[in-house]
Design a protein around this motif. Structure first.
Motif, PDB file in Angstrom:
ATOM      1  N   LYS A 357       0.980  -1.495   0.222  1.00 45.89           N
ATOM      2  CA  LYS A 357       0.114   0.350  -0.367  1.00 45.89           C
ATOM      3  C   LYS A 357       0.711   1.117   0.016  1.00 45.89           C
ATOM      4  CE  LYS A 357      -4.014  -1.939   0.416  1.00 45.89           C
ATOM      5  NZ  LYS A 357      -3.705  -3.285   0.025  1.00 45.89           N
ATOM      6  N   LEU A 358       2.551   0.569   0.227  1.00 45.46           N
ATOM      7  CA  LEU A 358       3.288   2.288  -0.160  1.00 45.46           C
ATOM      8  C   LEU A 358       3.600   3.159  -1.615  1.00 45.46           C
ATOM      9  CD1 LEU A 358       5.839   0.874   3.297  1.00 45.46           C
ATOM     10  CD2 LEU A 358       3.550   2.517   3.370  1.00 45.46           C
ATOM     11  N   GLU A 359       2.861   1.629  -1.812  1.00 44.48           N
ATOM     12  CA  GLU A 359       3.097   1.936  -3.766  1.00 44.48           C
ATOM     13  C   GLU A 359       1.806   2.629  -3.984  1.00 44.48           C
ATOM     14  OE1 GLU A 359       5.292  -0.160  -5.917  1.00 44.48           O
ATOM     15  OE2 GLU A 359       6.540  -0.757  -4.155  1.00 44.48           O
ATOM     16  N   SER A 360       0.595   3.451  -3.177  1.00 47.62           N
ATOM     17  CA  SER A 360      -0.784   3.107  -4.173  1.00 47.62           C
ATOM     18  C   SER A 360      -0.294   4.308  -4.198  1.00 47.62           C
ATOM     19  CB  SER A 360      -1.857   2.967  -2.207  1.00 47.62           C
ATOM     20  OG  SER A 360      -3.148   3.583  -3.475  1.00 47.62           O
ATOM     21  N   GLU A 363      -2.753   9.178  -1.803  1.00 47.87           N
ATOM     22  CA  GLU A 363      -1.743  10.217  -0.758  1.00 47.87           C
ATOM     23  C   GLU A 363      -2.589   9.277   0.237  1.00 47.87           C
ATOM     24  OE1 GLU A 363      -0.170  14.054  -0.070  1.00 47.87           O
ATOM     25  OE2 GLU A 363      -3.025  13.969   0.439  1.00 47.87           O
ATOM     26  N   ARG A 366      -1.240   6.006   1.179  1.00 50.84           N
ATOM     27  CA  ARG A 366       0.043   5.931   1.776  1.00 50.84           C
ATOM     28  C   ARG A 366       0.694   5.816   3.199  1.00 50.84           C
ATOM     29  NH1 ARG A 366       0.324   7.778  -3.517  1.00 50.84           N
ATOM     30  NH2 ARG A 366       0.735  10.291  -2.666  1.00 50.84           N
ATOM     31  N   SER A 369      -1.303   4.049   6.062  1.00 55.39           N
ATOM     32  CA  SER A 369      -0.497   2.533   6.146  1.00 55.39           C
ATOM     33  C   SER A 369       0.554   2.891   6.683  1.00 55.39           C
ATOM     34  CB  SER A 369      -0.297   1.971   4.518  1.00 55.39           C
ATOM     35  OG  SER A 369      -1.257   1.469   3.491  1.00 55.39           O
ATOM     36  N   PRO A 398       8.342   5.640  -0.392  1.00 56.62           N
ATOM     37  CA  PRO A 398       8.005   7.337   0.084  1.00 56.62           C
ATOM     38  C   PRO A 398       9.063   7.866   0.185  1.00 56.62           C
ATOM     39  CG  PRO A 398       7.422   5.356   1.608  1.00 56.62           C
ATOM     40  CD  PRO A 398       8.090   4.560   0.737  1.00 56.62           C
ATOM     41  N   ASP A 401       8.515  10.073  -2.456  1.00 65.24           N
ATOM     42  CA  ASP A 401       7.649  11.323  -2.304  1.00 65.24           C
ATOM     43  C   ASP A 401       7.624  12.476  -2.439  1.00 65.24           C
ATOM     44  OD1 ASP A 401       4.294  11.886  -1.826  1.00 65.24           O
ATOM     45  OD2 ASP A 401       4.528   9.010  -1.607  1.00 65.24           O
ATOM     46  N   VAL A 406       2.883  12.497   3.408  1.00 66.35           N
ATOM     47  CA  VAL A 406       3.420  10.801   3.516  1.00 66.35           C
ATOM     48  C   VAL A 406       4.593  11.068   4.316  1.00 66.35           C
ATOM     49  CG1 VAL A 406       4.336   9.687   2.229  1.00 66.35           C
ATOM     50  CG2 VAL A 406       2.298  10.441   1.591  1.00 66.35           C
TER      51      VAL A 406
END
Length: 445
Positions: A357-360, A363, A366, A369, A398, A401, A406
């Motif tokens: 989910k960190l690459e969702s 925002e 991310r 999560s 992230p 990001d 984030v």
């Protein structure tokens, strides 16, 4: 002479309770309490006598007198003799059950007097109130409410009574037709279960250390099944919330095999309530208690429920707080606690769910999560100790990001990991230092 003067002053004050100005009513309450400081038993007796002599005094004014009695008792409970306590108990019991119709303010004020006295003279209160709790006759709602509040106020005193109370209450649950009666039964079962939990957690201080969890299992198990199978789907939202609030603490008292049997139906039933209620806090609190009970007994069926469970909880963590829902912050805390409970038993499954989910593209997902990762790292460090390198390698995305939200969440995660030695690798430390130096400082909200 002093007693006579105090009584005359008290009667004069109580004659003025019919003044409709709230400030005047508050001053009357405060003045009666001040007289109670001089002679608490005399004031209690004067108040009781006044209510007996003025049977037709409307209930809003009776409430002022009862609230004054409660305040005097709370402050001077240690000074009261048995006779004065017994007289106040008899008066409050009569006031509480005088009207068969629900008049909450009046009945609650009388019940609160009984609860205050019950903190010291529990046997006297129980002798009086149990007389109004007969098998086969649905009790006055505030009889149950008084039992419930006594269970919270005097745990060590009340738990020995609960087996008998539950034995009488259980056959009457089917007689509770009105919504208020159902809610009252649920509230009592909730408080009883919480009281039993506290008693069992402090057996070294308990007056009877031989009391065990299985002493309540049969009655609690039968009540749990009725509440879950019949009442949880009630059309009235208040009843549903009262049911779910009771199921949480009751779950810890179920026999292990009973909880295991109910869990495949119970968790979907609880999760389904989120769609029906705009204020989710009571649901999340109960859900967390059920998860704690399941993990405590090593539930085998809980793992099969993880996907829908995590899929329902994550969007709530990611959603912004609703300013119109006063318990939003509490709900967020309970949701995070759910993840903490699950991390103790299923750390691998949680990481496999969260890290992608960190690459969702969202925002919010991310940020949510990262918040959950920080929570489970703080609450289940031993279970996640061996997963450090996996977690660290997963935060590379992230690190790049562009979102300040984030970055703020990532900063909080990394700060929670750093004291545990996670950042021993030079390369990772350089990446972290480089990112933290170049990242714009998120503005505080």
């Amino acid at each position: 002479m002093m007693e006579s003067r105090i009584r005359r002053l008290a009667v004069t004050l109580m004659d003025a309770t019919t003044d409709k100005d709230p400030e005047v009513q508050e001053q009357i309450h405060d003045s009666l309490c001040a007289l109670g400081d001089a002679d608490p038993e005399e004031i209690l007796d004067a108040c009781a006598e006044y209510l007996r002599q003025h049977e037709k005094l409307p209930y809003p004014y009776r409430v002022i007198v009862l609230r004054s009695m409660e305040s005097v008792i709370r402050k001077h409970l240690g000074e009261l003799r048995k006779g004065a306590a017994a007289a106040a108990v008899a008066l409050a019991s009569h006031e509480m059950t005088k009207s068969k119709e629900p008049i909450q303010e009046w009945q609650e004020a009388a019940s609160d007097v009984l609860v205050e006295i019950g903190k010291r003279f529990l046997n006297k209160v129980m002798e009086e109130v149990l007389g109004k709790f007969q098998p086969g006759i649905l009790p006055h709602p505030f009889v149950l409410r008084t039992f419930a509040e006594l269970a919270a106020a005097n745990v060590f005193g009340m738990v020995p009574f609960l087996n008998s109370i539950l034995g009488t209450l259980l056959p009457m649950l089917g007689m509770a037709r009105a919504d208020g009666a159902k809610s009252g039964c649920c509230y009592a079962l909730q408080r009883f279960s919480e009281s039993i939990q506290e008693y069992l957690a402090n057996l070294d201080q308990a007056p009877d250390p031989t009391i065990r969890r299985d002493a309540f299992a049969q009655e609690i198990g039968a009540a749990f099944e009725l509440l879950f199978s019949a009442w949880l789907q009630h059309r009235e939202p208040k009843v549903r919330l009262a049911v779910v609030a009771a199921l949480g603490p009751m779950s810890s008292l179920l026999p292990e095999e009973k909880l295991e049997e109910q869990l495949p139906k119970l968790l979907p039933g609880i999760l389904g309530l989120y769609k029906k209620h705009p204020e989710p806090f009571p649901i999340s609190k109960s859900l967390c208690q059920i998860l704690e009970s399941s993990v405590a007994v090593g539930s085998r069926s809980l793992e099969a429920q993880l996907e829908p469970l995590l899929g329902t909880l994550l969007p709530q963590i990611c959603a912004p707080a609703d300013p119109n829902v006063p318990t939003s912050a509490k709900n967020h805390t309970e949701l995070l606690r759910c993840f903490s409970v699950l991390a103790c038993s299923f750390p691998d499954r949680l990481l496999l769910f969260l890290l992608p989910k960190l690459e969702s593209g969202s925002e919010r997902v991310r940020v949510g999560s990262l918040l959950i990762l920080r929570q489970i790292i703080n609450s289940a460090p031993s279970q996640l100790e061996s997963k450090k390198s996996f977690i660290v390698s997963s935060v590379k995305f992230p690190l790049q990001d562009g979102s300040n939200k984030v970055k703020r969440a990532l900063l909080q995660l990394l700060s929670s990991m750093a004291p545990r030695g996670t950042w021993s690798s030079r390369g990772r430390k350089r990446s972290w230092n480089s990112w933290s130096a170049s990242a714009p400082c998120p503005r505080p909200r």
